[in-house]
Design a protein around this motif. Sequence first.
Motif, PDB file in Angstrom:
ATOM      1  N   TRP A  14      77.978  19.351  24.620  1.00 16.26           N
ATOM      2  CA  TRP A  14      77.769  17.966  25.039  1.00 16.26           C
ATOM      3  C   TRP A  14      76.377  17.743  25.620  1.00 16.26           C
ATOM      4  CZ3 TRP A  14      81.620  21.248  26.666  1.00 16.26           C
ATOM      5  CH2 TRP A  14      81.427  21.894  27.900  1.00 16.26           C
ATOM      6  N   ASN A  15      75.704  18.825  25.991  1.00 13.03           N
ATOM      7  CA  ASN A  15      74.336  18.713  26.513  1.00 13.03           C
ATOM      8  C   ASN A  15      73.278  18.940  25.437  1.00 13.03           C
ATOM      9  OD1 ASN A  15      75.041  18.116  29.179  1.00 13.03           O
ATOM     10  ND2 ASN A  15      75.272  20.289  29.708  1.00 13.03           N
ATOM     11  N   ASP A  16      73.718  19.152  24.202  1.00  6.69           N
ATOM     12  CA  ASP A  16      72.799  19.377  23.085  1.00  6.69           C
ATOM     13  C   ASP A  16      72.718  18.101  22.242  1.00  6.69           C
ATOM     14  OD1 ASP A  16      71.395  20.128  20.844  1.00  6.69           O
ATOM     15  OD2 ASP A  16      72.582  21.931  20.427  1.00  6.69           O
ATOM     16  N   PRO A  17      71.589  17.406  22.261  1.00  5.80           N
ATOM     17  CA  PRO A  17      71.474  16.139  21.518  1.00  5.80           C
ATOM     18  C   PRO A  17      71.618  16.307  20.011  1.00  5.80           C
ATOM     19  CG  PRO A  17      69.324  16.849  22.348  1.00  5.80           C
ATOM     20  CD  PRO A  17      70.338  17.746  22.962  1.00  5.80           C
ATOM     21  N   VAL A 232      87.020   7.202  34.350  1.00  8.46           N
ATOM     22  CA  VAL A 232      86.218   6.966  35.547  1.00  8.46           C
ATOM     23  C   VAL A 232      85.223   8.092  35.809  1.00  8.46           C
ATOM     24  CG1 VAL A 232      87.876   5.441  36.654  1.00  8.46           C
ATOM     25  CG2 VAL A 232      88.102   7.903  36.969  1.00  8.46           C
ATOM     26  N   GLN A 233      85.443   9.265  35.193  1.00 13.31           N
ATOM     27  CA  GLN A 233      84.460  10.353  35.293  1.00 13.31           C
ATOM     28  C   GLN A 233      84.763  11.409  34.255  1.00 13.31           C
ATOM     29  OE1 GLN A 233      83.593  11.779  39.234  1.00 13.31           O
ATOM     30  NE2 GLN A 233      82.535  13.609  38.523  1.00 13.31           N
ATOM     31  N   ILE A 234      83.710  11.949  33.649  1.00 12.16           N
ATOM     32  CA  ILE A 234      83.819  13.084  32.733  1.00 12.16           C
ATOM     33  C   ILE A 234      82.912  14.191  33.264  1.00 12.16           C
ATOM     34  CG2 ILE A 234      83.441  13.947  30.388  1.00 12.16           C
ATOM     35  CD1 ILE A 234      83.798  11.147  29.340  1.00 12.16           C
ATOM     36  N   GLY A 235      83.422  15.408  33.266  1.00 10.39           N
ATOM     37  CA  GLY A 235      82.594  16.517  33.699  1.00 10.39           C
ATOM     38  C   GLY A 235      83.333  17.827  33.581  1.00 10.39           C
ATOM     39  N   THR A 236      82.624  18.910  33.826  1.00 10.73           N
ATOM     40  CA  THR A 236      83.271  20.211  33.875  1.00 10.73           C
ATOM     41  C   THR A 236      84.184  20.237  35.101  1.00 10.73           C
ATOM     42  OG1 THR A 236      81.557  21.205  35.257  1.00 10.73           O
ATOM     43  CG2 THR A 236      81.229  21.276  32.842  1.00 10.73           C
TER      44      THR A 236
END
Length: 379
Positions: A14-17, A232-236
């Motif tokens: 998800w951090n790789d464009p 409301v939030q997405i993350g590890t």
Amino acid sequence: MKSLGSIRRSFEPWNDPDQRPYIAFENITKKFGDFVAVKDLTLHIYQKEFFALLGGSGCGKSTLLRMLAGFENPTDGQILLDGENMAGVPPYKRPVNMMFQSYALFPHMSVEKNIAFGLKQDGMAKSEIEDRVSDMLKLVKLDQFGKRKPHQLSGGQRQRVALARSIAKRPKVLLLDEPLGALDKKLREETQFELMDLQQDLGLTFLVVTHDQEEAMTMADRIAVMDLGRIVQIGTPVETYEAPKSEFVASFIGDINLFRGEVTGISDGVADIETADGMHIRSETAQPLQAGQKVSFAIRPEKLRVSRIKPEGGINAASGEVWDIGYLGDMTVFHVKLGNGEIVKASLLNAVRTVEDPIGYDEEIWVCFNTDGGVVLGS
């Protein structure tokens, strides 16, 4: 390199464009009459990711799962799977499989026949079915139970049969709707790690729906916290726990202590906050705060320390009375009633078996914390 917490694996597409989402919910809305179950939701999930939708009852997470499976159709928006629009594609033609909370096993069929059922429906050759079923039984460690009926198995074994049947057709995506809800606590914890290992061994994309925060944090690479049909939030798991973006997320995931106050100054990424009862909080923050701004300060119980001795300086400290004590084996939880009547929780790891002069009920103590212990939440 400083990190918020432990890193389970170096997997973050998800951090790789340059990475394309494997599953894409684009501006999805789902209405049931006048009720809006999902509201203009956009979510991207990547190949081989273990993704969790986390939220309370009625937040829309199961509806989202059912739309991906093809059991419900979006009112607006589109769902893409590996670049293909799923609009009009019936459930049986989608490269996904779903494992239900109830397991939905056929009670009159043996374990082998339950696993083979979908393969027979697809017209697979008998010899291939036998080989596939044998492989699935070994994978879920039930190769000695193939002839048994579901009622002759434990809850954990039935859960494994349902899992084997779900992956026997080798779907691109496995959908799990509250998969561990019927298991007892110890078995549920064991199965969480088994699912993680299985997902990585198979190289499949897993999407799990759960209301159990611990389950989501244990298994998932990323978590989407949902409320009222929105994300409301997405993350590890670490990001979601250690750096919540709102009071709702902070309160929903784990225990939290909240202090409300006003910013009195900010310098070099450190904010000074004064609460209504005169407590002085100093906290590291990346937020663009201004003096006079109303904020909340959120801190987890394990980040608090308890002491009979007043800390020097009086910053990040409050006095109170021990109201309740909970011994949980691995830790002890103190409920401390502050001067303003609020109760805060502080948890202490029981690193040794015996404690000299332990803190007891009704004692006057201090709770204190470091400047990097909590997170400032804007109003």
